[in-house]
Design a protein around this motif. Structure first.
Motif, PDB file in Angstrom:
ATOM      1  N   HIS A  20      -8.538  -1.141  -3.284  1.00 24.16           N
ATOM      2  CA  HIS A  20      -7.435  -0.429  -3.904  1.00 24.16           C
ATOM      3  C   HIS A  20      -6.112  -0.854  -3.302  1.00 24.16           C
ATOM      4  O   HIS A  20      -5.061  -0.410  -3.723  1.00 24.16           O
ATOM      5  CB  HIS A  20      -7.616   1.077  -3.709  1.00 24.16           C
ATOM      6  CG  HIS A  20      -7.499   1.502  -2.279  1.00 24.16           C
ATOM      7  ND1 HIS A  20      -8.528   1.369  -1.374  1.00 24.16           N
ATOM      8  CD2 HIS A  20      -6.467   2.041  -1.578  1.00 24.16           C
ATOM      9  CE1 HIS A  20      -8.144   1.824  -0.185  1.00 24.16           C
ATOM     10  NE2 HIS A  20      -6.907   2.224  -0.278  1.00 24.16           N
ATOM     11  N   GLN A  21      -6.172  -1.720  -2.273  1.00 19.33           N
ATOM     12  CA  GLN A  21      -4.961  -2.114  -1.597  1.00 19.33           C
ATOM     13  C   GLN A  21      -4.520  -3.490  -2.067  1.00 19.33           C
ATOM     14  O   GLN A  21      -5.332  -4.365  -2.299  1.00 19.33           O
ATOM     15  CB  GLN A  21      -5.194  -2.159  -0.083  1.00 19.33           C
ATOM     16  CG  GLN A  21      -5.591  -0.797   0.471  1.00 19.33           C
ATOM     17  CD  GLN A  21      -5.438  -0.759   1.962  1.00 19.33           C
ATOM     18  OE1 GLN A  21      -4.891  -1.673   2.554  1.00 19.33           O
ATOM     19  NE2 GLN A  21      -5.914   0.293   2.581  1.00 19.33           N
ATOM     20  N   GLY A  22      -3.204  -3.678  -2.188  1.00 23.69           N
ATOM     21  CA  GLY A  22      -2.689  -4.977  -2.572  1.00 23.69           C
ATOM     22  C   GLY A  22      -2.849  -5.963  -1.437  1.00 23.69           C
ATOM     23  O   GLY A  22      -2.664  -5.625  -0.275  1.00 23.69           O
ATOM     24  N   CYS A  23      -3.184  -7.188  -1.745  1.00 22.95           N
ATOM     25  CA  CYS A  23      -3.354  -8.192  -0.703  1.00 22.95           C
ATOM     26  C   CYS A  23      -3.012  -9.555  -1.282  1.00 22.95           C
ATOM     27  O   CYS A  23      -3.820 -10.463  -1.267  1.00 22.95           O
ATOM     28  CB  CYS A  23      -4.781  -8.170  -0.172  1.00 22.95           C
ATOM     29  SG  CYS A  23      -5.026  -9.175   1.307  1.00 22.95           S
ATOM     30  N   GLU A  52       0.732  -6.177   1.304  1.00 20.54           N
ATOM     31  CA  GLU A  52      -0.220  -5.081   1.157  1.00 20.54           C
ATOM     32  C   GLU A  52       0.533  -3.763   1.122  1.00 20.54           C
ATOM     33  O   GLU A  52       1.247  -3.414   2.076  1.00 20.54           O
ATOM     34  CB  GLU A  52      -1.221  -5.040   2.329  1.00 20.54           C
ATOM     35  CG  GLU A  52      -2.237  -6.153   2.322  1.00 20.54           C
ATOM     36  CD  GLU A  52      -3.264  -5.966   3.425  1.00 20.54           C
ATOM     37  OE1 GLU A  52      -4.015  -6.909   3.674  1.00 20.54           O
ATOM     38  OE2 GLU A  52      -3.303  -4.880   4.051  1.00 20.54           O
ATOM     39  N   ASP A  53       0.377  -3.036   0.018  1.00 22.69           N
ATOM     40  CA  ASP A  53       0.981  -1.704  -0.103  1.00 22.69           C
ATOM     41  C   ASP A  53       2.445  -1.681   0.304  1.00 22.69           C
ATOM     42  O   ASP A  53       2.901  -0.793   1.031  1.00 22.69           O
ATOM     43  CB  ASP A  53       0.191  -0.693   0.740  1.00 22.69           C
ATOM     44  CG  ASP A  53      -1.210  -0.469   0.201  1.00 22.69           C
ATOM     45  OD1 ASP A  53      -1.446  -0.771  -0.983  1.00 22.69           O
ATOM     46  OD2 ASP A  53      -2.070  -0.008   0.974  1.00 22.69           O
ATOM     47  N   HIS A  55       4.019  -3.725   2.262  1.00 28.23           N
ATOM     48  CA  HIS A  55       4.291  -4.330   3.568  1.00 28.23           C
ATOM     49  C   HIS A  55       4.179  -5.848   3.475  1.00 28.23           C
ATOM     50  O   HIS A  55       3.244  -6.368   2.867  1.00 28.23           O
ATOM     51  CB  HIS A  55       3.304  -3.812   4.617  1.00 28.23           C
ATOM     52  CG  HIS A  55       3.370  -2.336   4.855  1.00 28.23           C
ATOM     53  ND1 HIS A  55       4.361  -1.744   5.608  1.00 28.23           N
ATOM     54  CD2 HIS A  55       2.555  -1.330   4.432  1.00 28.23           C
ATOM     55  CE1 HIS A  55       4.158  -0.440   5.645  1.00 28.23           C
ATOM     56  NE2 HIS A  55       3.069  -0.165   4.937  1.00 28.23           N
TER      57      HIS A  55
END
Length: 287
Positions: A20-23, A52-53, A55
């Protein structure tokens, strides 16, 4: 987004479901550790970045290829055995996840890393890594000293199962109420300050099992020496990790010694000392 992550090793963590996290990982390569002329070509680190999220984070990747063994205390792929890659990934301060091994597997999969590997994690700025070189040995270090202290310290209430970089809650002050007693193993986990010293050492020669373990001890001794030489009153942080990468041994079993007075152990010690000292001095100046 990660559409899915492949298992980094056949006997490693369970397959990682879609995150569910952007990477999103962008390919960049800057400030590569230098290469020394030795009989075996030395694997080199690549500095990469990802999002990611919200960041913007960095990580280092070593693509070791076949025929390399690693002795490591890493959260993913620790122990002694053949490894195809090493990953040292930055995470945000106050890291919220309790599955760092799965998170590292996701990042590795997004990088296209396959086979068994080693994953380390830190809240320190990975792009600020430092290196040391000595006689064919390269030490690459990321230095975060926000939670530094001495190894032999009074007992705390942090459970042994706490995720990397979770630290004990602050002691109560006159303005706060002391926490109520809780059952063992159910103590709350609190967000950490950045603090981990990750050391990756790459050698051009093969080491025996005993020498690999000895190399970890030698690197740790050199780290402590460098911290003291930097004027810091600590032996490290509670989450420091060490990786030693060397070719798989041949019929002779590899170099038998890696203590600080052996030829290769001395090179390890000097390379690690140089890298840690360079990373620790800014921490001292900020203290």
């Amino acid at each position: 987004m990660i559409d899915g992550a492949r298992r980094p090793r056949e006997d490693g963590p369970e397959p990682v479901p879609p995150s569910h996290q952007g990477c999103a990982i962008d390919s960049v390569r800057v400030h590569l550790p230098g290469r020394c002329a030795e009989p075996r070509s030395e694997p080199r680190a690549e500095l990469r970045d990802r999002h990611e999220d919200g960041h913007h984070l960095h990580h280092l990747v070593w693509r070791l290829g076949p025929g390399v063994r690693v002795c490591s205390s890493a959260v993913l792929g620790g122990g002694i055995g053949p490894r195809a890659w090493i990953l040292n990934a930055q995470v945000p301060g106050g890291y919220p996840r309790l599955d760092p091994d799965r998170h590292l597997a996701e990042i590795a999969a997004a990088e296209g890393l396959t086979g068994p590997g080693v994953g380390l994690m830190t809240a320190a700025e990975v792009a600020a890594y430092t290196t040391g070189h000595d006689g064919g040995v390269t030490a690459t270090v990321t230095t975060g000293l926000g939670v530094r202290g001495w190894a032999a310290a009074p007992e705390t209430t942090v459970p042994e199962t706490a995720a990397p970089e979770f630290v004990a809650a602050e002691a109560p002050t006159p303005e706060t109420t002391a926490p109520k007693p809780v059952a063992p193993g159910t103590e709350p986990r609190t967000p950490p300050r950045p603090g981990t010293v990750n050391i990756v050492v790459v050698l051009p020669v093969d080491l025996s099992d005993a020498a690999l373990v000895n190399a970890v001890a030698t690197a740790t001794e050199a780290k402590v020496q460098a911290l003291l030489d930097a004027g810091l009153d600590c032996s490290g942080t509670p989450t420091d990790a060490v990786c030693i990468a060397a070719p798989e041994p041949g019929p002779d079993g590899g170099e038998p010694f890696a203590g600080p007075r052996s030829p290769w152990g001395a090179r390890i010690a000097r390379a690690v000392h140089t890298a840690v000292l360079a990373g620790a001095r800014p921490a001292r100046d900020l203290s």
